[in-house]
Design a protein around this motif. Sequence first.
Motif, PDB file in Angstrom:
ATOM      1  N   GLU A 341       0.828  -1.209   0.000  1.00  0.00           N
ATOM      2  CA  GLU A 341       0.000   0.000   0.000  1.00  0.00           C
ATOM      3  C   GLU A 341       0.858   1.251   0.000  1.00  0.00           C
ATOM      4  O   GLU A 341       0.530   2.241  -0.681  1.00  0.00           O
ATOM      5  CB  GLU A 341      -0.915  -0.007   1.220  1.00  0.00           C
ATOM      6  CG  GLU A 341      -1.941  -1.130   1.210  1.00  0.00           C
ATOM      7  CD  GLU A 341      -2.674  -1.279   2.526  1.00  0.00           C
ATOM      8  OE1 GLU A 341      -3.697  -1.985   2.562  1.00  0.00           O
ATOM      9  OE2 GLU A 341      -2.208  -0.689   3.535  1.00  0.00           O
ATOM     10  N   GLY A 344       2.480   1.628  -3.347  1.00  0.00           N
ATOM     11  CA  GLY A 344       1.474   1.904  -4.368  1.00  0.00           C
ATOM     12  C   GLY A 344       0.708   3.196  -4.164  1.00  0.00           C
ATOM     13  O   GLY A 344      -0.258   3.462  -4.913  1.00  0.00           O
ATOM     14  N   ARG A 346      -0.514   6.867  -4.562  1.00  0.00           N
ATOM     15  CA  ARG A 346      -0.455   7.765  -5.726  1.00  0.00           C
ATOM     16  C   ARG A 346      -0.768   9.197  -5.311  1.00  0.00           C
ATOM     17  O   ARG A 346      -1.593   9.432  -4.426  1.00  0.00           O
ATOM     18  CB  ARG A 346      -1.430   7.289  -6.808  1.00  0.00           C
ATOM     19  CG  ARG A 346      -1.127   5.895  -7.333  1.00  0.00           C
ATOM     20  CD  ARG A 346      -2.154   5.417  -8.343  1.00  0.00           C
ATOM     21  NE  ARG A 346      -3.478   5.284  -7.742  1.00  0.00           N
ATOM     22  CZ  ARG A 346      -4.533   4.776  -8.389  1.00  0.00           C
ATOM     23  NH1 ARG A 346      -4.403   4.365  -9.645  1.00  0.00           N
ATOM     24  NH2 ARG A 346      -5.702   4.684  -7.787  1.00  0.00           N
ATOM     25  N   HIS A 360      -5.939   3.365  -2.198  1.00  0.00           N
ATOM     26  CA  HIS A 360      -6.809   2.772  -3.211  1.00  0.00           C
ATOM     27  C   HIS A 360      -6.039   1.925  -4.222  1.00  0.00           C
ATOM     28  O   HIS A 360      -6.616   1.440  -5.192  1.00  0.00           O
ATOM     29  CB  HIS A 360      -7.564   3.875  -3.970  1.00  0.00           C
ATOM     30  CG  HIS A 360      -8.254   4.862  -3.071  1.00  0.00           C
ATOM     31  ND1 HIS A 360      -9.064   4.470  -2.023  1.00  0.00           N
ATOM     32  CD2 HIS A 360      -8.249   6.219  -3.059  1.00  0.00           C
ATOM     33  CE1 HIS A 360      -9.533   5.544  -1.408  1.00  0.00           C
ATOM     34  NE2 HIS A 360      -9.056   6.608  -2.006  1.00  0.00           N
ATOM     35  N   TRP A 361      -4.737   1.762  -4.012  1.00  0.00           N
ATOM     36  CA  TRP A 361      -3.902   1.043  -4.958  1.00  0.00           C
ATOM     37  C   TRP A 361      -2.772   0.378  -4.195  1.00  0.00           C
ATOM     38  O   TRP A 361      -2.406   0.806  -3.092  1.00  0.00           O
ATOM     39  CB  TRP A 361      -3.335   2.010  -6.004  1.00  0.00           C
ATOM     40  CG  TRP A 361      -2.957   1.369  -7.310  1.00  0.00           C
ATOM     41  CD1 TRP A 361      -1.695   1.174  -7.782  1.00  0.00           C
ATOM     42  CD2 TRP A 361      -3.837   0.882  -8.315  1.00  0.00           C
ATOM     43  NE1 TRP A 361      -1.732   0.584  -9.017  1.00  0.00           N
ATOM     44  CE2 TRP A 361      -3.039   0.389  -9.380  1.00  0.00           C
ATOM     45  CE3 TRP A 361      -5.220   0.792  -8.429  1.00  0.00           C
ATOM     46  CZ2 TRP A 361      -3.575  -0.177 -10.526  1.00  0.00           C
ATOM     47  CZ3 TRP A 361      -5.758   0.234  -9.567  1.00  0.00           C
ATOM     48  CH2 TRP A 361      -4.948  -0.241 -10.604  1.00  0.00           C
ATOM     49  N   GLN A 362      -2.210  -0.673  -4.752  1.00  0.00           N
ATOM     50  CA  GLN A 362      -1.073  -1.328  -4.113  1.00  0.00           C
ATOM     51  C   GLN A 362      -0.173  -1.964  -5.166  1.00  0.00           C
ATOM     52  O   GLN A 362      -0.612  -2.254  -6.283  1.00  0.00           O
ATOM     53  CB  GLN A 362      -1.533  -2.376  -3.109  1.00  0.00           C
ATOM     54  CG  GLN A 362      -2.266  -3.567  -3.720  1.00  0.00           C
ATOM     55  CD  GLN A 362      -2.611  -4.629  -2.692  1.00  0.00           C
ATOM     56  OE1 GLN A 362      -2.247  -4.523  -1.525  1.00  0.00           O
ATOM     57  NE2 GLN A 362      -3.309  -5.671  -3.119  1.00  0.00           N
ATOM     58  N   GLN A 372       0.681  -4.620  -9.879  1.00  0.00           N
ATOM     59  CA  GLN A 372      -0.133  -3.479  -9.471  1.00  0.00           C
ATOM     60  C   GLN A 372      -1.605  -3.871  -9.454  1.00  0.00           C
ATOM     61  O   GLN A 372      -2.071  -4.628 -10.297  1.00  0.00           O
ATOM     62  CB  GLN A 372       0.068  -2.303 -10.428  1.00  0.00           C
ATOM     63  CG  GLN A 372       1.477  -1.744 -10.442  1.00  0.00           C
ATOM     64  CD  GLN A 372       1.589  -0.493 -11.289  1.00  0.00           C
ATOM     65  OE1 GLN A 372       0.601   0.207 -11.524  1.00  0.00           O
ATOM     66  NE2 GLN A 372       2.796  -0.191 -11.754  1.00  0.00           N
ATOM     67  N   ARG A 374      -5.700  -3.159  -7.086  1.00  0.00           N
ATOM     68  CA  ARG A 374      -6.432  -2.561  -5.979  1.00  0.00           C
ATOM     69  C   ARG A 374      -6.236  -3.390  -4.712  1.00  0.00           C
ATOM     70  O   ARG A 374      -5.879  -4.563  -4.783  1.00  0.00           O
ATOM     71  CB  ARG A 374      -7.916  -2.463  -6.326  1.00  0.00           C
ATOM     72  CG  ARG A 374      -8.190  -1.478  -7.456  1.00  0.00           C
ATOM     73  CD  ARG A 374      -9.672  -1.169  -7.574  1.00  0.00           C
ATOM     74  NE  ARG A 374      -9.901  -0.111  -8.541  1.00  0.00           N
ATOM     75  CZ  ARG A 374      -9.798   1.183  -8.271  1.00  0.00           C
ATOM     76  NH1 ARG A 374      -9.459   1.564  -7.046  1.00  0.00           N
ATOM     77  NH2 ARG A 374     -10.002   2.095  -9.188  1.00  0.00           N
ATOM     78  N   ASP A 381      -9.436  -0.809   1.226  1.00  0.00           N
ATOM     79  CA  ASP A 381      -9.584   0.392   0.390  1.00  0.00           C
ATOM     80  C   ASP A 381     -10.147   1.488   1.295  1.00  0.00           C
ATOM     81  O   ASP A 381     -11.337   1.510   1.602  1.00  0.00           O
ATOM     82  CB  ASP A 381     -10.541   0.098  -0.767  1.00  0.00           C
ATOM     83  CG  ASP A 381     -10.474   1.173  -1.830  1.00  0.00           C
ATOM     84  OD1 ASP A 381     -10.483   2.362  -1.477  1.00  0.00           O
ATOM     85  OD2 ASP A 381     -10.413   0.816  -3.024  1.00  0.00           O
TER      86      ASP A 381
END
Length: 530
Positions: A341, A344, A346, A360-362, A372, A374, A381
């Motif tokens: 996390e 990832g 952003r 919201h991304w990892q 890559q 979610r 999330d």
Amino acid sequence: MANGSTYKTCSCKDALTGKRLGKSCPKLRRTAGGGAERWNSNHGKWAYQLELPPHADGRRRNPLRRSGFTGMEEAEAELKHARALLELDEDPHVLRKITELMLSTLKDTRALPPLEEVRRKVRTRQDLNPTVTVGEWMIEFLRRKRKIDATTRRSYEAHIRLYFTPYLGDIRLDRLRISDIAGMFDAIEEFNDVITSARASGDAEQRAKVKYRRTVGPATMHRIRATLRHALNVAIKQDRLIDFNPAAVVELPDAERPKALVWTDERVADWNRELNRRLEAERRRRDGRVNAIGVYISTPRPSPVMVWTPAHTSAFLTQAQQHRLHALYRLIALRGLRRGEAVGLRWKDVDLEAGTAGVHWQITQLSWQPIQGRPKTEASDRTIALDAESVTILRAHRKRQAAEQLAAGQAWADSGFVFTDELGRPLHPQHASDQFYLLAYEAGLPPVRLHDLRHGAASLMLAAGVDLKIVQETLGHVSSTFTRDTYTSVFPQVARAAAESTAALITTGAQSAGTARLVSLPPRTDATAN
């Protein structure tokens, strides 16, 4: 002959033709008193014959004939069993399937299939003649799992390749038993001993044979069983190939999560003595050359999960202040982000004015390949709050990144991630771990895993009086019970403060005990004394 019949037969042959006499052999009967004939108990064997349903095209099928029974009762019992199987259903198609199952089972095992098992399969409309093996089904199971993530798929593939195919692959799926699966786990434990012995030996050839194999612990065994149980459940629910899941009842040792321990002064001193002993042994073995970081990481710890004290964490973050990933380590240490996390994160999900960061991304790691995607669960999330100092550090990090972009020029990859390499490319998760170990070593701190900073973050929040529900949401857990049971440790100073606070209540009560009596009691007498 629809109901079948029993008879006696033998292997005697006609002296002239050489043909078997079978049930017409005169020796099968003998004359008793009064001229009556009786079966000769000293000659021949009992048999039975039963008409079978015709083929699908109407062709007559040869009767079922079975011989070799020592007594008439034994032959009649199997004949009754065979009749009962053919009476399970009136549908001609089902009867043909039952007949094929009877004949194939007799050929393989020389016994009829169990009546109750066939009855269940007929009632639930299962395939009565499955020929698929466990190995074949596991390949089909994996082919159907199109919506799983890459990490889960790799785990399934490893379990199939290393365990299910070698130990269970040739067994017919409908004949897989609890004992087969238990035997697989026994074999895994035996191979654990082989690995341990080979590594402890001085034989380089033996060590080379297990170089890429690791021992399988209780938690991994539970995951292996979970994969098999899931695959067999699919065979039950979707294809009706079986009606019982033997993996669901196989007993395994408890897979308890390792207890997180805090690096107290005593534990640090014990571990440091072992580290120095290993460093000295490494120097002697390699003529003074030693991989200090390697020995530092590999020296055994009191628990697989160790947590730094607040002072340790503060010392680490001070050491990391000049490192380009200082902000990443601070987010993990204070906000409990997972490694994937943090790597990832952003910029479009970070609001420095509001002091929030959206997780919201990892970027996770599959073998060496970064993946890559979610977060795995809905709870993961989430949006986390940032403290003022973290916001300041992130602003400084963004300025540093802008300078790196200017220096890179056309080579800069505008990936949009908060943490990148010097050319703007997404950071490899392992790089974050490698740099973490280096910084911890340089700071003279006892070793923890990067993920253990997440344990420490939970403990820090609870020690600071943060509500458990908020801790749960910050860490991205589905339930606060999991947060409490898995990710919290009590720091010694917090435990001492709690003990002092509790004792203070008693001290205060003792000081006022002589000034007031809460209950008026009668005088003590000999009777009450006894």
